[in-house]
Structures are given as structure tokens and as C-alpha cells.
Design a protein around this motif. Structure first.
Motif, mmCIF file in Angstrom:
data_model
loop_
_atom_site.group_PDB
_atom_site.id
_atom_site.type_symbol
_atom_site.label_atom_id
_atom_site.label_comp_id
_atom_site.label_asym_id
_atom_site.label_seq_id
_atom_site.Cartn_x
_atom_site.Cartn_y
_atom_site.Cartn_z
ATOM 1 N N ARG A 25 0.850 -1.157 -0.057
ATOM 2 C CA ARG A 25 0.084 -0.058 -0.080
ATOM 3 C C ARG A 25 0.886 1.088 0.192
ATOM 4 O O ARG A 25 0.483 2.352 -0.941
ATOM 5 C CB ARG A 25 -0.930 -0.133 1.365
ATOM 6 N N ILE A 26 1.910 1.232 0.701
ATOM 7 C CA ILE A 26 2.680 2.401 0.975
ATOM 8 C C ILE A 26 3.530 2.759 -0.560
ATOM 9 O O ILE A 26 3.497 3.852 -1.104
ATOM 10 C CB ILE A 26 4.048 2.111 2.031
ATOM 11 N N VAL A 27 4.208 1.757 -1.101
ATOM 12 C CA VAL A 27 4.787 1.798 -2.448
ATOM 13 C C VAL A 27 3.677 2.233 -3.483
ATOM 14 O O VAL A 27 4.021 3.153 -4.387
ATOM 15 C CB VAL A 27 5.417 0.711 -2.860
ATOM 16 N N TRP A 29 0.847 4.118 -3.205
ATOM 17 C CA TRP A 29 0.401 5.417 -3.205
ATOM 18 C C TRP A 29 1.692 6.317 -3.587
ATOM 19 O O TRP A 29 1.286 7.344 -4.176
ATOM 20 C CB TRP A 29 -0.335 5.649 -1.820
ATOM 21 N N ILE A 30 3.055 6.065 -3.121
ATOM 22 C CA ILE A 30 4.106 6.820 -3.423
ATOM 23 C C ILE A 30 4.176 6.912 -5.051
ATOM 24 O O ILE A 30 4.293 7.841 -5.595
ATOM 25 C CB ILE A 30 5.316 6.324 -2.667
ATOM 26 N N ASN A 31 4.096 5.646 -5.580
ATOM 27 C CA ASN A 31 4.311 5.501 -7.096
ATOM 28 C C ASN A 31 3.195 6.390 -7.629
ATOM 29 O O ASN A 31 3.344 7.040 -8.773
ATOM 30 C CB ASN A 31 3.987 4.045 -7.170
ATOM 31 N N ALA A 32 1.878 6.323 -7.259
ATOM 32 C CA ALA A 32 0.721 7.200 -7.859
ATOM 33 C C ALA A 32 1.262 8.415 -7.717
ATOM 34 O O ALA A 32 1.138 9.251 -8.850
ATOM 35 C CB ALA A 32 -0.559 6.935 -6.905
ATOM 36 N N VAL A 33 1.704 9.276 -6.774
ATOM 37 C CA VAL A 33 2.038 10.586 -6.516
ATOM 38 C C VAL A 33 3.148 10.745 -7.598
ATOM 39 O O VAL A 33 3.065 11.721 -8.391
ATOM 40 C CB VAL A 33 2.439 10.972 -5.234
ATOM 41 N N ALA A 34 4.178 9.956 -7.606
ATOM 42 C CA ALA A 34 5.274 10.131 -8.539
ATOM 43 C C ALA A 34 5.053 10.030 -9.683
ATOM 44 O O ALA A 34 5.478 10.877 -10.627
ATOM 45 C CB ALA A 34 6.433 9.178 -7.972
ATOM 46 N N MET A 35 4.203 9.282 -10.390
ATOM 47 C CA MET A 35 3.643 9.047 -11.552
ATOM 48 C C MET A 35 2.918 10.457 -12.147
ATOM 49 O O MET A 35 3.225 10.549 -13.243
ATOM 50 C CB MET A 35 3.042 7.679 -12.173
ATOM 51 N N ILE A 36 2.050 10.625 -11.290
ATOM 52 C CA ILE A 36 1.311 12.007 -11.616
ATOM 53 C C ILE A 36 1.972 13.253 -11.858
ATOM 54 O O ILE A 36 1.868 13.870 -12.836
ATOM 55 C CB ILE A 36 0.026 12.064 -10.822
ATOM 56 N N LEU A 37 2.902 13.247 -10.987
ATOM 57 C CA LEU A 37 4.006 14.533 -11.196
ATOM 58 C C LEU A 37 4.935 14.352 -12.336
ATOM 59 O O LEU A 37 5.058 15.319 -13.054
ATOM 60 C CB LEU A 37 4.861 14.524 -10.007
ATOM 61 N N MET A 38 5.288 12.960 -12.559
ATOM 62 C CA MET A 38 6.251 12.882 -13.803
ATOM 63 C C MET A 38 5.417 13.130 -15.083
ATOM 64 O O MET A 38 5.913 13.746 -15.785
ATOM 65 C CB MET A 38 6.983 11.303 -13.871
#
Length: 209
Positions: A25-27, A29-38
Motif C-alpha cells: 500500500r505504501i509503495v 500510493w507513493i508511486n501514484a503521486v510520483a507518476m502523476i508528477l512525472m
């Protein structure tokens, strides 16, 4: 006997299965934020030198201008790379990839695709991925690796000239990077749509059960 019956009645609630462990779950949601920013900053970078005869609306880009977009893109890049590496290592060490993503068979993919298109694909057991999910999740991992490598070859074409050469040169690497981005966006659209259609899967990714 009555006390035992009461105890058994409450057992299912207290021993609810963990569908998504905490680290997943942690990775996620972190991945979701990082992908949207990228993605949003990447669209702004693309607008500075378009590959095709279109650009992205400024309303869905990040950074305001090329320099600002690059700063956002590089910051999110490191977050995505570190988080992705953690995900790959834990996925292999814990055996999650083997248990969740294998095996993948053509017959299984065809059967589950037909079921999905006719809205007959079961989602009763969230602990098991169907063949369509296995194919999509495995594919997006491969795409994720490709987009990182092609991005590095674009970022450092001189220092990493051997990597840029593997992609067929700087210009080809840009196209590979763009195609991978488009595949990720398509995956996110399908992923979010399925989360809406099967809300208990979203709940599992938030609270784990």
C-alpha cells in the motif's frame, strides 16, 4: 457452549484476511503521486519540443515552463526510481510476484478478457489476480523499467551513450519514452476505472482488508 458460539460469531471480523500488506500500500500510493508528477511535468517538457503535431494543454501540465517542468520531473524521477526499486526487491524477496503474477497463459488471458468484456469476470476473491490483471501488472512493470532507462538515456546522452545507443539513438529514445508514457496513462485510466467498478479493491489498497 454459548460463550463459544459468541466467540465464533466474532471470529471472521477479527481475523479478516489481509489483501494488500502495508508495504504494498505504501509503495503503491507513493508511486501514484510520483507518476502523476512525472506525467504532468513530462507533458510540459514535451510541449517545448513536440514529437507529434499536437501539444498538451497548459491546464494539465506542471512546471509552468521548461525549466520548472524539468525540476519537477527530476525530483519525481528519483522518488519513482527509489520507490520502484523497493517494490521490485520486496516483490521478489517476499515471493509476491511469483504468487500473484504467475503463471500467465494465452488461454487464460483470452478467457478472462472475454469474461471482462461481457462483465462476467468475477472479483469475489481479491487475493487472487485474474489473467488479465496478471498480464497488465506484469506489462506495466516492464514498461516502467523501459521508461526509466529511456529517460536516463535522454537525460544523459553523452555520459550514458551506450544506453542511448541501445535505444537506437537520442531521437528514438524520445519516442520510446513517449510511447511508454502513453501506455502508463492508458493503464492508469483502466486501473482507476476498475477501482470505481470494484470499490472493495480500492478499500483494500487503503486499509489492506
Amino acid at each position: 457452549m454459548s460463550s463459544l458460539a459468541v466467540s465464533n460469531e466474532h471470529a471472521p471480523a477479527s481475523t479478516a484476511r489481509v489483501i494488500q500488506p502495508a508495504w504494498v500500500r505504501i509503495v503503491h500510493w507513493i508511486n501514484a503521486v510520483a507518476m502523476i508528477l512525472m506525467i504532468m511535468s513530462g507533458w510540459q517538457i514535451y510541449n517545448a519540443s513536440p514529437l507529434f503535431n499536437f501539444t498538451f494543454s497548459r491546464s494539465i501540465t506542471l512546471g509552468g515552463w521548461l525549466g520548472g517542468a524539468l525540476l519537477w520531473h527530476f525530483a519525481a524521477m528519483w522518488l519513482l526510481m527509489v520507490n520502484g526499486l523497493v517494490y521490485l526487491i520486496l516483490g521478489l524477496v517476499t515471493g509476491r510476484f511469483r504468487k500473484k503474477l504467475l503463471p500467465i497463459t494465452p488461454a487464460g488471458v483470452i478467457s478472462d478478457t472475454k469474461a471482462a468484456l461481457t462483465f462476467r469476470l468475477s472479483h469475489d476473491d481479491l487475493t487472487k489476480y485474474n489473467y488479465v490483471q496478471k498480464l497488465l501488472y506484469t506489462g506495466i512493470i516492464v514498461v516502467g523499467v523501459l521508461i526509466v532507462l529511456s529517460g536516463l538515456s535522454i537525460w544523459k546522452p553523452v555520459q550514458l551513450q551506450w544506453l542511448t545507443a541501445l535505444f537506437g539513438g537520442y531521437d528514438v529514445a524520445r519516442y520510446v519514452h513517449f510511447i511508454c508514457m502513453a501506455l502508463i496513462v492508458a493503464f492508469l485510466v483502466v486501473h482507476v476505472a476498475l477501482a470505481i467498478l470494484v470499490p472493495k479493491s480500492l478499500r483494500a489498497m487503503i486499509i489492506g482488508r
